[in-house]
Enzyme design. Structure first.
Site, mmCIF file in Angstrom:
data_model
loop_
_atom_site.group_PDB
_atom_site.id
_atom_site.type_symbol
_atom_site.label_atom_id
_atom_site.label_comp_id
_atom_site.label_asym_id
_atom_site.label_seq_id
_atom_site.Cartn_x
_atom_site.Cartn_y
_atom_site.Cartn_z
ATOM 1 C CG ASP A 197 -9.533 0.224 5.425
ATOM 2 O OD1 ASP A 197 -9.321 -0.165 4.418
ATOM 3 O OD2 ASP A 197 -9.086 0.089 6.537
ATOM 4 C CE LYS B 165 -3.860 -2.348 2.112
ATOM 5 N NZ LYS B 165 -4.758 -2.435 3.402
ATOM 6 C CD GLN C 160 -3.631 -4.288 6.327
ATOM 7 O OE1 GLN C 160 -4.123 -3.419 6.052
ATOM 8 N NE2 GLN C 160 -4.004 -5.498 5.676
HETATM 9 N N1 L34 Z 1 -8.005 -2.123 7.393
HETATM 10 N N2 L34 Z 1 -7.428 -4.442 6.813
HETATM 11 C C1 L34 Z 1 -7.800 -3.374 6.547
HETATM 12 N N3 L34 Z 1 -7.919 -2.942 5.288
HETATM 13 C C2 L34 Z 1 -7.737 -3.935 4.140
HETATM 14 O O1 L34 Z 1 -8.288 -3.586 3.000
HETATM 15 C C3 L34 Z 1 -7.263 -5.204 4.419
HETATM 16 N N4 L34 Z 1 -7.136 -6.085 3.598
HETATM 17 C C4 L34 Z 1 -7.396 -7.350 3.922
HETATM 18 C C5 L34 Z 1 -6.756 -7.671 5.379
HETATM 19 N N5 L34 Z 1 -6.837 -6.295 6.430
HETATM 20 C C6 L34 Z 1 -7.110 -5.329 5.871
HETATM 21 C C7 L34 Z 1 -5.998 -6.075 2.608
HETATM 22 O O2 L34 Z 1 -5.395 -4.940 2.593
HETATM 23 C C8 L34 Z 1 -6.992 -8.235 2.779
HETATM 24 N N6 L34 Z 1 -5.911 -7.282 2.182
HETATM 25 C C9 L34 Z 1 -5.031 -7.571 1.140
HETATM 26 C C10 L34 Z 1 -4.337 -6.652 0.140
HETATM 27 C C11 L34 Z 1 -3.583 -6.729 -0.882
HETATM 28 C C12 L34 Z 1 -3.122 -8.175 -1.025
HETATM 29 C C13 L34 Z 1 -3.860 -9.019 -0.222
HETATM 30 C C14 L34 Z 1 -4.806 -8.780 0.724
HETATM 31 C C15 L34 Z 1 -2.425 -8.262 -2.243
HETATM 32 O O3 L34 Z 1 -1.771 -7.533 -2.705
HETATM 33 N N7 L34 Z 1 -2.081 -9.714 -2.619
HETATM 34 C C16 L34 Z 1 -1.219 -9.948 -3.652
HETATM 35 C C17 L34 Z 1 -0.389 -11.036 -2.915
HETATM 36 C C18 L34 Z 1 0.658 -10.709 -1.892
HETATM 37 C C19 L34 Z 1 1.743 -11.730 -1.556
HETATM 38 O O4 L34 Z 1 2.146 -12.129 -2.408
HETATM 39 O O5 L34 Z 1 1.796 -11.895 -0.088
HETATM 40 C C20 L34 Z 1 -2.103 -10.793 -4.594
HETATM 41 O O6 L34 Z 1 -1.511 -10.694 -5.812
HETATM 42 O O7 L34 Z 1 -3.223 -11.183 -4.462
#
Ligand code: L34
Length: 283
Positions: free
Chosen positions: A120, A53, A97
């Site tokens: 959020d 982020k 988060q």
């Molecule tokens: N307050 N908490 C708050 N806001 C959010 O919007 C989140 N979330 C969820 C968990 N807690 C939170 C996220 O940001 C889930 N989440 C999130 C965001 C981004 C990714 C996954 C979960 C992401 O970019 N995933 C990548 C892979 C990352 C890796 O390899 O670890 C993907 O390609 O899916």
């Protein structure tokens, strides 16, 4: 055979649009949107999300502050920090988060963030907007999912949508957004008895459960659009809730994990940060 909806590619387009918008805002207001992300503890997955982020903010020309707090932070200390940030004119967005440690009440934390800075979309007033269908900040993951669905140029109106999962962050709001687009929406969850039967009727299937391979090919209607919100770690590998290889043979469109909903969550967060900036600065 299906088309893969690349969240990675689509999020690049959105991030470029955000970057151009930020440049215009800088001209007009002589400042840029500033997002503050608070993370508590050392969970490696959460840390990687918040770092992504921060990187996305900086690349879009926005200001980003990542505040890392120890697991031992008290609820009162966290709430005090949020109050300070609420009153800081230099801050446009505040994100804590999730999950937070067990000794901290996440509802209190969410309620403490000023509505205009709630990037959020978790504040009760923003939650109400989703339910009422009125303007407000949409939660980032559901917003990203809707952007992905719209990118397929298929009509949502009148379609059967099944949302598997009933979380406040994904399942419930995504169901409301699909309803707003005139889908016929069903919400299924761990106690649902006729899951396969419901799934086979779904033209749009959103899986947000957190269980690898929960959605198998025999549950998917030919030609359905399948959105996989799962981010599960299995033997150090990231997998979704959908048996991707088998389901992609039946779906018309499918989102991959990684590279699907995750990157769209981050792109939507950037859009939300701009919306909060405008609510605060463009009065
Ligand atoms: N307050 N908490 C708050 N806001 C959010 O919007 C989140 N979330 C969820 C968990 N807690 C939170 C996220 O940001 C889930 N989440 C999130 C965001 C981004 C990714 C996954 C979960 C992401 O970019 N995933 C990548 C892979 C990352 C890796 O390899 O670890 C993907 O390609 O899916």
């Amino acid at each position: 055979m299906s088309n893969i909806i690349s969240g990675k590619e689509l999020s690049k387009t959105i991030r470029q649009e955000v970057k151009e918008e930020v440049a215009k805002l800088k001209e007009k207001f002589n400042k840029v949107p500033h997002l503050v992300v608070i993370i508590i503890g050392e969970d490696p997955a959460s840390l990687s999300y918040v770092k992504a982020k921060e990187r996305a903010c900086l690349r879009a020309g926005m200001k980003s502050t990542l505040m890392r707090k120890e697991e031992s932070i008290t609820e009162e200390e966290l709430l005090n920090l949020i109050h300070e940030l609420n009153n800081d004119d230099d801050v446009h967005g505040i994100l804590v988060q999730l999950p937070v440690p067990g000794h901290i009440d996440d509802n209190k934390v969410i309620n403490a963030i000023k509505q205009e800075k709630d990037v959020d979309g978790f504040h009760p007033l923003n939650v109400a907007s989703v339910h009422l269908g009125t303007p407000g900040i949409l939660p980032a993951t559901p917003k990203g999912i809707m952007t992905m669905l719209k990118s397929t140029n298929t009509e949502i109106k009148g379609k059967n949508a099944l949302v598997i999962g009933r979380s406040n962050i994904v399942g419930k709001p995504v169901a409301m957004l699909l309803l707003k687009e005139h889908a016929t929406v069903t919400i299924a969850h761990s106690r649902t008895q006729n899951m396969k039967e419901l799934a086979l009727q779904a033209d749009i299937l959103v899986a947000a459960v957190g269980r690898p391979n929960m959605v198998t090919a025999d549950m998917v209607k030919e030609g359905a659009i399948v959105i996989d919100v799962g981010v599960n770690r299995v033997d150090d590998k990231l997998v979704g809730d959908v048996d991707f290889e088998a389901v992609k043979e039946k779906a018309s469109f499918i989102t991959p994990v990684p590279g699907g909903v995750g990157p769209m969550t981050i792109a939507s967060l950037l859009q939300n940060t701009i919306e909060c900036f405008l609510m605060i600065e463009d009065k």
